[in-house]
Design a protein around this motif. Structure first.
Motif, PDB file in Angstrom:
ATOM      1  N   LEU A  91       0.829  -1.201   0.000  1.00  0.00           N
ATOM      2  CA  LEU A  91       0.000   0.000   0.000  1.00  0.00           C
ATOM      3  C   LEU A  91       0.869   1.259   0.000  1.00  0.00           C
ATOM      4  O   LEU A  91       0.592   2.223  -0.722  1.00  0.00           O
ATOM      5  N   GLY A  92       1.919   1.240   0.805  1.00  0.00           N
ATOM      6  CA  GLY A  92       2.823   2.379   0.840  1.00  0.00           C
ATOM      7  C   GLY A  92       3.532   2.567  -0.484  1.00  0.00           C
ATOM      8  O   GLY A  92       3.698   3.690  -0.974  1.00  0.00           O
ATOM      9  N   TYR A  93       3.936   1.451  -1.082  1.00  0.00           N
ATOM     10  CA  TYR A  93       4.631   1.485  -2.363  1.00  0.00           C
ATOM     11  C   TYR A  93       3.711   2.031  -3.459  1.00  0.00           C
ATOM     12  O   TYR A  93       4.099   2.928  -4.222  1.00  0.00           O
ATOM     13  N   GLU A  94       2.493   1.501  -3.545  1.00  0.00           N
ATOM     14  CA  GLU A  94       1.557   1.966  -4.569  1.00  0.00           C
ATOM     15  C   GLU A  94       1.255   3.451  -4.394  1.00  0.00           C
ATOM     16  O   GLU A  94       1.220   4.217  -5.365  1.00  0.00           O
ATOM     17  N   ALA A  95       1.023   3.838  -3.146  1.00  0.00           N
ATOM     18  CA  ALA A  95       0.686   5.239  -2.874  1.00  0.00           C
ATOM     19  C   ALA A  95       1.831   6.161  -3.263  1.00  0.00           C
ATOM     20  O   ALA A  95       1.618   7.218  -3.867  1.00  0.00           O
ATOM     21  N   LYS A  96       3.056   5.776  -2.928  1.00  0.00           N
ATOM     22  CA  LYS A  96       4.215   6.605  -3.237  1.00  0.00           C
ATOM     23  C   LYS A  96       4.460   6.685  -4.738  1.00  0.00           C
ATOM     24  O   LYS A  96       4.686   7.771  -5.288  1.00  0.00           O
ATOM     25  N   ARG A  97       4.384   5.557  -5.421  1.00  0.00           N
ATOM     26  CA  ARG A  97       4.650   5.541  -6.858  1.00  0.00           C
ATOM     27  C   ARG A  97       3.591   6.327  -7.629  1.00  0.00           C
ATOM     28  O   ARG A  97       3.898   7.070  -8.550  1.00  0.00           O
TER      29      ARG A  97
ATOM     30  N   LYS B  94       4.786   7.430 -11.206  1.00  0.00           N
ATOM     31  CA  LYS B  94       5.737   6.434 -11.692  1.00  0.00           C
ATOM     32  C   LYS B  94       5.061   5.076 -11.861  1.00  0.00           C
ATOM     33  O   LYS B  94       4.023   4.799 -11.252  1.00  0.00           O
ATOM     34  N   THR B  95       5.668   4.223 -12.669  1.00  0.00           N
ATOM     35  CA  THR B  95       5.133   2.893 -12.926  1.00  0.00           C
ATOM     36  C   THR B  95       5.213   2.026 -11.679  1.00  0.00           C
ATOM     37  O   THR B  95       6.175   2.093 -10.906  1.00  0.00           O
ATOM     38  N   ILE B  96       4.196   1.196 -11.471  1.00  0.00           N
ATOM     39  CA  ILE B  96       4.166   0.290 -10.324  1.00  0.00           C
ATOM     40  C   ILE B  96       4.713  -1.072 -10.722  1.00  0.00           C
ATOM     41  O   ILE B  96       4.236  -1.685 -11.675  1.00  0.00           O
ATOM     42  N   ASN B  97       5.709  -1.529  -9.984  1.00  0.00           N
ATOM     43  CA  ASN B  97       6.273  -2.861 -10.214  1.00  0.00           C
ATOM     44  C   ASN B  97       6.232  -3.650  -8.909  1.00  0.00           C
ATOM     45  O   ASN B  97       5.172  -3.903  -8.382  1.00  0.00           O
ATOM     46  N   GLY B  98       7.399  -3.997  -8.361  1.00  0.00           N
ATOM     47  CA  GLY B  98       7.446  -4.742  -7.100  1.00  0.00           C
ATOM     48  C   GLY B  98       7.510  -3.822  -5.900  1.00  0.00           C
ATOM     49  O   GLY B  98       7.541  -2.603  -6.024  1.00  0.00           O
ATOM     50  N   HIS B  99       7.542  -4.410  -4.692  1.00  0.00           N
ATOM     51  CA  HIS B  99       7.552  -3.581  -3.489  1.00  0.00           C
ATOM     52  C   HIS B  99       8.338  -4.214  -2.351  1.00  0.00           C
ATOM     53  O   HIS B  99       8.359  -3.689  -1.240  1.00  0.00           O
ATOM     54  N   HIS B 100       8.992  -5.335  -2.570  1.00  0.00           N
ATOM     55  CA  HIS B 100       9.556  -6.120  -1.483  1.00  0.00           C
ATOM     56  C   HIS B 100      10.678  -5.401  -0.731  1.00  0.00           C
ATOM     57  O   HIS B 100      10.966  -5.740   0.412  1.00  0.00           O
ATOM     58  N   SER B 101      11.305  -4.431  -1.357  1.00  0.00           N
ATOM     59  CA  SER B 101      12.362  -3.683  -0.674  1.00  0.00           C
ATOM     60  C   SER B 101      11.877  -2.317  -0.189  1.00  0.00           C
ATOM     61  O   SER B 101      12.675  -1.477   0.231  1.00  0.00           O
TER      62      SER B 101
ATOM     63  N   ASN C 130       9.969   5.633   3.289  1.00  0.00           N
ATOM     64  CA  ASN C 130       9.720   6.123   1.929  1.00  0.00           C
ATOM     65  C   ASN C 130       8.240   6.340   1.626  1.00  0.00           C
ATOM     66  O   ASN C 130       7.886   6.703   0.504  1.00  0.00           O
ATOM     67  N   GLU C 131       7.393   6.097   2.607  1.00  0.00           N
ATOM     68  CA  GLU C 131       5.965   6.278   2.386  1.00  0.00           C
ATOM     69  C   GLU C 131       5.637   7.750   2.127  1.00  0.00           C
ATOM     70  O   GLU C 131       6.390   8.647   2.524  1.00  0.00           O
ATOM     71  N   PRO C 132       4.520   8.012   1.469  1.00  0.00           N
ATOM     72  CA  PRO C 132       4.121   9.408   1.207  1.00  0.00           C
ATOM     73  C   PRO C 132       3.683  10.092   2.496  1.00  0.00           C
ATOM     74  O   PRO C 132       3.521   9.443   3.534  1.00  0.00           O
ATOM     75  N   THR C 133       3.498  11.388   2.424  1.00  0.00           N
ATOM     76  CA  THR C 133       2.988  12.142   3.574  1.00  0.00           C
ATOM     77  C   THR C 133       1.479  11.948   3.632  1.00  0.00           C
ATOM     78  O   THR C 133       0.719  12.639   2.946  1.00  0.00           O
ATOM     79  N   TRP C 134       1.031  10.993   4.437  1.00  0.00           N
ATOM     80  CA  TRP C 134      -0.385  10.605   4.456  1.00  0.00           C
ATOM     81  C   TRP C 134      -1.302  11.749   4.859  1.00  0.00           C
ATOM     82  O   TRP C 134      -2.449  11.815   4.408  1.00  0.00           O
TER      83      TRP C 134
ATOM     84  N   LEU D  86      -5.228   3.995  -4.906  1.00  0.00           N
ATOM     85  CA  LEU D  86      -5.428   2.712  -4.234  1.00  0.00           C
ATOM     86  C   LEU D  86      -6.832   2.152  -4.467  1.00  0.00           C
ATOM     87  O   LEU D  86      -7.041   0.941  -4.361  1.00  0.00           O
ATOM     88  N   ASP D  87      -7.776   3.030  -4.720  1.00  0.00           N
ATOM     89  CA  ASP D  87      -9.129   2.632  -5.103  1.00  0.00           C
ATOM     90  C   ASP D  87      -9.804   1.676  -4.117  1.00  0.00           C
ATOM     91  O   ASP D  87     -10.296   0.606  -4.505  1.00  0.00           O
TER      92      ASP D  87
END
Length: 216
Positions: free
Chosen positions: A86-92, A97-104, A109-113, A126-127
């Protein structure tokens, strides 16, 4: 959602009491101490708001029961609703930017919620199934919370430029003549009201939260 909301409101009430106490104690404090306590309180309130927004979005994506007892279904079962994803998708998405993996992906690095403008984009990206309700809550033109963000950031990076920018950006909204410190903004009266900025910020947070945890 119910427990999240109750905890958030309870903490907001604690902060409001702290604002009251600090305001009453002001005549007995030196300026340095008063400013440092104000800055600390601004930072705590902002962090609390960001934590609430993060948990709200996570709960919405994973499924939850709203304040009005109606159920919010989780996102599609095929989607990963871990905090990393969720953090990765939100930030990308926030960076377009394109969404790929998130394991690292790291929490730092999360966005400012808590940013009102950011979170609208995050909700769309995130829908969650309660997207429309969340967008309605965060789209109520209650954006003074971002003023707290600006003052808090200015307090963390004090210099002539940040103070000049803060004064320039906020002069139309609050009744100060000149800001000597970022904390001065919190004790300014919001234009068109008789309320201190501190109280306006907390009120808007509570208002958005109330509508965000409901389905109607």
């Amino acid at each position: 959602m119910n427990e999240l909301y109750k905890s958030f409101i309870s903490r907001c009430n604690v902060y409001q009491h702290k604002v009251d106490s600090l305001r009453i104690s002001r005549p007995s404090m030196d300026e340095w101490t008063f400013n440092r306590l104000t800055e600390g309180l601004m930072s705590d309130i902002w962090q609390h708001w960001c934590h609430f927004c993060r948990k709200l979005i996570h709960n919405s994506c994973r499924g939850s029961i709203c304040l009005d007892r109606k159920i919010v279904s989780p996102r599609l079962i095929s989607l990963d609703n871990s905090w990393e994803r969720l953090g990765y998708e939100a930030k990308r998405r926030n960076q377009h930017k394109t969404i790929n993996g998130h394991h690292s992906f790291l929490v730092r690095n999360e966005p400012t919620w808590g940013d009102i403008d950011n979170i609208v984009d995050i909700i769309i990206a995130l829908d969650p199934t309660n997207k429309n309700q969340l967008l309605s809550a965060f789209g109520m033109s209650l954006k003074d919370i971002n003023h707290l963000q600006l003052a808090r950031n200015a307090a963390a990076h004090k210099n002539v430029e940040t103070m000049s920018n803060l004064s320039h950006d906020m002069i139309l909204y609050y009744n100060f003549t000149q800001l000597k410190n970022p904390s001065d903004l919190a004790w300014s009266i919001r234009q068109g009201t008789t309320s201190l900025a501190f109280y306006v910020w907390i009120y808007q947070m509570k208002t958005i939260a109330y509508h965000a945890v409901r389905t109607c």
